[in-house]
Write a protein that holds these residues in place. Structure first.
Motif, PDB file in Angstrom:
ATOM      1  N   CYS A 175      10.297 -31.205  46.089  1.00 47.99           N
ATOM      2  CA  CYS A 175       9.980 -32.373  45.556  1.00 47.99           C
ATOM      3  C   CYS A 175       9.937 -33.229  46.645  1.00 47.99           C
ATOM      4  CB  CYS A 175      10.580 -32.875  44.435  1.00 47.99           C
ATOM      5  SG  CYS A 175      10.082 -34.443  43.596  1.00 47.99           S
TER       6      CYS A 175
ATOM      7  N   GLY B  59      17.686 -37.762  28.021  1.00 47.05           N
ATOM      8  CA  GLY B  59      16.780 -37.470  28.970  1.00 47.05           C
ATOM      9  C   GLY B  59      16.587 -38.721  30.172  1.00 47.05           C
ATOM     10  N   ASN B  60      15.767 -38.284  30.909  1.00 50.58           N
ATOM     11  CA  ASN B  60      15.406 -39.101  32.109  1.00 50.58           C
ATOM     12  C   ASN B  60      15.136 -40.357  31.741  1.00 50.58           C
ATOM     13  OD1 ASN B  60      16.092 -37.171  34.026  1.00 50.58           O
ATOM     14  ND2 ASN B  60      14.065 -36.497  33.953  1.00 50.58           N
TER      15      ASN B  60
ATOM     16  N   ASP C 169      13.925 -25.357  40.059  1.00 54.97           N
ATOM     17  CA  ASP C 169      14.686 -24.593  39.058  1.00 54.97           C
ATOM     18  C   ASP C 169      14.326 -23.172  39.251  1.00 54.97           C
ATOM     19  OD1 ASP C 169      15.726 -27.062  38.206  1.00 54.97           O
ATOM     20  OD2 ASP C 169      14.258 -27.151  36.483  1.00 54.97           O
TER      21      ASP C 169
ATOM     22  N   CYS D  59       8.639 -36.205  40.342  1.00 53.75           N
ATOM     23  CA  CYS D  59       8.354 -34.927  39.534  1.00 53.75           C
ATOM     24  C   CYS D  59       9.620 -34.370  39.176  1.00 53.75           C
ATOM     25  CB  CYS D  59       7.625 -34.026  40.639  1.00 53.75           C
ATOM     26  SG  CYS D  59       7.010 -32.350  40.008  1.00 53.75           S
ATOM     27  N   ASN D  60       9.278 -33.658  37.813  1.00 58.59           N
ATOM     28  CA  ASN D  60      10.559 -33.074  37.320  1.00 58.59           C
ATOM     29  C   ASN D  60      10.959 -31.693  37.954  1.00 58.59           C
ATOM     30  OD1 ASN D  60       8.307 -31.802  36.298  1.00 58.59           O
ATOM     31  ND2 ASN D  60       9.149 -31.536  34.334  1.00 58.59           N
ATOM     32  N   HIS D  61      10.233 -31.277  39.051  1.00 60.01           N
ATOM     33  CA  HIS D  61      10.470 -30.213  39.992  1.00 60.01           C
ATOM     34  C   HIS D  61      10.798 -28.820  39.188  1.00 60.01           C
ATOM     35  CE1 HIS D  61      14.533 -31.646  40.079  1.00 60.01           C
ATOM     36  NE2 HIS D  61      14.087 -32.828  40.705  1.00 60.01           N
TER      37      HIS D  61
ATOM     38  N   THR E  50      18.507 -33.071  28.851  1.00 66.31           N
ATOM     39  CA  THR E  50      17.108 -32.762  29.258  1.00 66.31           C
ATOM     40  C   THR E  50      16.964 -33.599  30.781  1.00 66.31           C
ATOM     41  OG1 THR E  50      16.246 -34.236  28.113  1.00 66.31           O
ATOM     42  CG2 THR E  50      15.969 -32.115  27.271  1.00 66.31           C
TER      43      THR E  50
ATOM     44  N   SER F 103       5.586 -34.637  31.757  1.00 61.02           N
ATOM     45  CA  SER F 103       5.937 -35.033  33.045  1.00 61.02           C
ATOM     46  C   SER F 103       4.462 -35.455  33.727  1.00 61.02           C
ATOM     47  CB  SER F 103       6.479 -33.807  33.876  1.00 61.02           C
ATOM     48  OG  SER F 103       5.464 -32.761  34.020  1.00 61.02           O
TER      49      SER F 103
ATOM     50  N   GLU G 223      19.728 -37.216  38.479  1.00 60.68           N
ATOM     51  CA  GLU G 223      19.755 -38.726  37.298  1.00 60.68           C
ATOM     52  C   GLU G 223      21.203 -38.881  36.844  1.00 60.68           C
ATOM     53  OE1 GLU G 223      17.674 -41.621  36.668  1.00 60.68           O
ATOM     54  OE2 GLU G 223      16.569 -39.828  37.291  1.00 60.68           O
TER      55      GLU G 223
ATOM     56  N   GLY H 226      17.608 -35.018  34.363  1.00 62.15           N
ATOM     57  CA  GLY H 226      17.961 -34.266  35.652  1.00 62.15           C
ATOM     58  C   GLY H 226      19.275 -34.319  36.177  1.00 62.15           C
TER      59      GLY H 226
END
Length: 696
Positions: A286, A448-449, A272, A266-268, A478, A594, A483, A480
């Motif tokens: 998460c 990004g991820n 944030d 999950c991008n949780h 973008t 997501s 990551e 995480g």
């Protein structure tokens, strides 16, 4: 027993104070030190009443009612006592109410308006005490304090934290902490109970803590509000803190059918928005979700929704998280559901777009099987070219959830050279076990991820030197933070804030020309504007390039559906397409989002299709009876400085040389320790709001 208040006879149980008995009977007696969740202390005298047989007025909050009592609230003696008490309170209180955030919702303001005590009667004394804004989350405006003690009693008696008390200072008696230390040093748990019970706004949420664009209830628990599925996060974390992982899983599953998948990828957004960020790092929301699900005993199945069969048939095209979620809930509503997947296995982007080191086949198979076991039919290896195929086969409705599996390339020179790949194709082929011919050096374009998925996959395939280049600076990427950090540990070389001008080479990739970005923004038409730094061109020599700059749906142009931007399916607010009975949801509608947003889209689709069949659209599951949490949270020395806990990871060497899952689930004891860091913001919502006089 019977008592009489202002000529009205009341019958009530014994053992109650006059104030409580009157309130139970809908009779208002002015009061301030009393709060619905706190005992009164009788000090403010604002609840003074006259009792027949007693010469002087008595405080209704501390005077026990007795059978046969005759009480007068509206009597000259009682009124005089109350007004005098109010004038003493107002004597040092700021005169201007309009600039106060509590204006219109202040108990003191309501009281003096009811009693008819105006500013002209105040004998104001200047009491300029500096506002304390040194603490995280809480702001203390001493000039508004009326010393009612409600915050102290909430901290000591209701919560059991016991850090607030009256303090003698050069400015007089104030609410504070012994020895003048900060709330954090004193062991405050920042639960917000003091804020909630304060009648005047002397203790407030710090500026910027609450989002004023949403409702108060939503702002109080920002993690739950930020979660696209609105999972009751504080509730399940509390169960983990108590060691009850099965109850925690039940809470999660009330909103999502893939708790362990989400607990892995999950991008949780919840984290944030976690208030614990003001005290260091957020709760590991998460990873705690995964901890709950791996220790689940599946007791939630006993309370799962199970409706009578309706005879309606639904065909779902695409077995990703959106399609499987919709199928899960439609089946529970009694409809016969078949999911069609053109690939050899279900999972969509969770399987073919996310590397196995983040999300293993075993985990995917396990959670998908819970859906199939419920009675959903799954047909793999069959491509449905158009929803009309299924309508002609007798399906009453069709849902399209085919995602965005078509990677895109930027229109730069060299994008068609041998050795250039796109993200979706590269990740899918790798997940299938294909050996892709790669050289010693590789460049991924994108920040990004997915870019990191490609880069970290390349490392595991044996590429010696892996670069990532993106337009954004590292703080605006973008991808995480975890990551980026894990990629750095594995040896990825990051060129953030760089534009890619061209891919060099004649027939085969030889390098990528980069140039530093000075400014990168979007204009009023949402078009990207780049300003580059002259003289900063450089060519990074690489053997392969992977574009990870976005992806789109494919095949939608052959479905006879109304589209947006040539490939995304156009739907209305109920997810209906231009063909009767055909719906679409997830990335194929919104663009790549997501996993949790795909799940939410699947839930919405299930609701709308059920309504289309004449149902109520209610897919709510109550998998666990709600238990009112204990408001007494107790003391926890050093609570504000508790460090974030993380699950263990496999060694760096193992990470770089295999597709083994890199992160273990939390061990139970460590999960409970991490859950104990939660501020339990939702406890504020369980406190009762005092009624104003015009509500009686």
């Amino acid at each position: 027993m019977k008592i009489v208040i202002d000529g009205k006879e009341i019958i009530a149980d014994e053992g109650k104070f006059i104030l409580d008995m009157a309130a139970d009977s809908g009779i208002y007696i002015p009061h301030l030190c009393k709060h619905p969740d706190l005992e009164a202390v009788g000090g403010c005298r604002l609840c003074s009443v006259e009792v027949e047989g007693i010469e002087e007025p008595v405080p209704a909050c501390k005077t026990m009612a007795r059978d046969g009592m005759v009480i007068k609230v509206d009597s000259p003696k009682a009124d005089k006592t109350r007004k005098m008490a109010m004038e003493l309170i107002l004597a040092t209180h700021p005169a201007d109410c309009t600039g106060c955030p509590k204006y219109g919702n202040c108990e003191l303001q309501s009281l003096y308006q009811y009693m008819g005590v105006g500013p002209e009667g105040w004998r104001r004394k200047t009491r300029t005490v500096q506002t304390d804004e040194s603490n995280p989350l809480i702001r203390h405006l001493f000039t508004r304090c009326i010393r009612c003690g409600r915050c102290i009693r909430a901290c000591r008696e209701l919560r059991g934290v016991k850090v607030l008390d009256y303090q003698r200072t050069k400015d007089g008696i104030q609410v504070g902490v012994d020895e003048g230390v900060s709330l954090r040093e004193a062991g405050c748990r920042f639960c917000g109970a003091c804020i909630e019970v304060c009648p005047t706004g002397s203790i407030m949420d710090a500026v910027g803590v609450l989002n004023e664009d949403i409702s108060y209830r939503e702002a109080i628990v920002p993690c739950k509000t930020a979660c696209p599925a609105h999972i009751d996060i504080p509730r399940y974390i509390r169960y983990i803190k108590e060691g009850d992982f099965s109850k925690a899983t039940a809470v999660i599953r009330e909103k999502v059918p893939f708790p362990e998948i989400l607990g892995s990828v999950c991008n949780h957004l919840c984290e944030d928005n976690c208030k614990r960020n003001e005290l260091g790092k957020p709760i590991s929301i998460c990873k705690l979700k995964r901890a709950a699900s791996v220790n689940d005993n599946a007791q939630w199945k006993n309370n799962a929704l199970n409706s009578n069969r309706t005879g309606k048939k639904v065909g779902v095209i695409g077995a990703g998280p959106a399609g499987l979620t919709a199928a899960y809930y439609l089946n529970k509503k009694g409809h016969e559901v078949t999911v069609f997947e053109e690939n050899e296995k279900a999972g969509g982007q969770c399987r073919y777009g996310i590397p196995s080191y983040r999300l293993s086949d075993e985990l995917l198979d396990k959670e998908i099987s819970t859906i199939i076991d419920e009675g959903v039919n799954l047909v793999t290896g069959r491509k449905i070219n158009s929803p009309k195929e299924l309508l002609e086969e007798g399906y009453d409705s069709v849902l399209i959830t085919i995602g965005t599996h078509n990677g895109t390339k930027l229109p730069i020179d060299g994008n068609d050279l041998d050795g250039v790949y796109v993200n979706t194709d590269f990740l899918k082929r790798t997940r299938r076990g294909e050996r892709i011919k790669l050289g010693k050096k590789l460049m991924v374009l994108g920040g990004g991820n997915v870019a990191y998925d490609c880069a970290r996959t390349a490392i595991r395939l044996g590429v010696e030197e892996v670069h990532i280049a993106c337009l954004e600076t590292i703080d605006k990427m973008t991808a995480g933070k975890d990551e980026i950090q894990e990629g750095k540990e594995e040896g990825i070389i990051l060129h953030s804030g760089h534009s890619f001008l061209r891919i060099t080479g004649e027939e085969k990739v030889q390098g990528v020309e980069l140039k530093k970005v000075d400014k990168f923004y979007f204009d009023e038409n949402r078009r990207a504007v780049l300003e580059l730094v002259e003289g900063t061109e450089e060519i990074v020599e690489v053997d392969n390039v992977i574009f990870a700059v976005g992806q789109r749906p494919y095949g939608t142009d052959k479905m006879n559906l109304e589209l947006i931007n040539n490939s995304y399916i156009k739907v209305d607010n109920s997810l209906k397409t231009n063909i009767e009975g055909v719906y679409a949801a997830g990335d194929v509608v919104t663009g790549t989002k997501s996993v949790v947003e795909a799940i939410v889209a699947g839930r919405k689709a299930a609701e709308e299709i059920d309504k289309y069949f004449g149902g109520d659209g209610d897919i709510t599951e109550k998998l666990l009876e709600y238990e009112i949490p204990d408001p007494y949270i107790g003391q926890c020395p050093g609570f504000g400085d508790l460090e974030r806990n993380s699950p263990s990871m496999i060694s760096l060497d193992r990470r770089k040389s295999s597709f083994e899952t890199i992160e273990n689930a939390f061990e139970e004891e460590l999960a409970m320790k991490e859950a104990n860091r939660c501020l339990q913001c939702d406890l504020r919502l369980n406190l009762n709001n005092p009624k104003f006089w015009n509500e009686y």
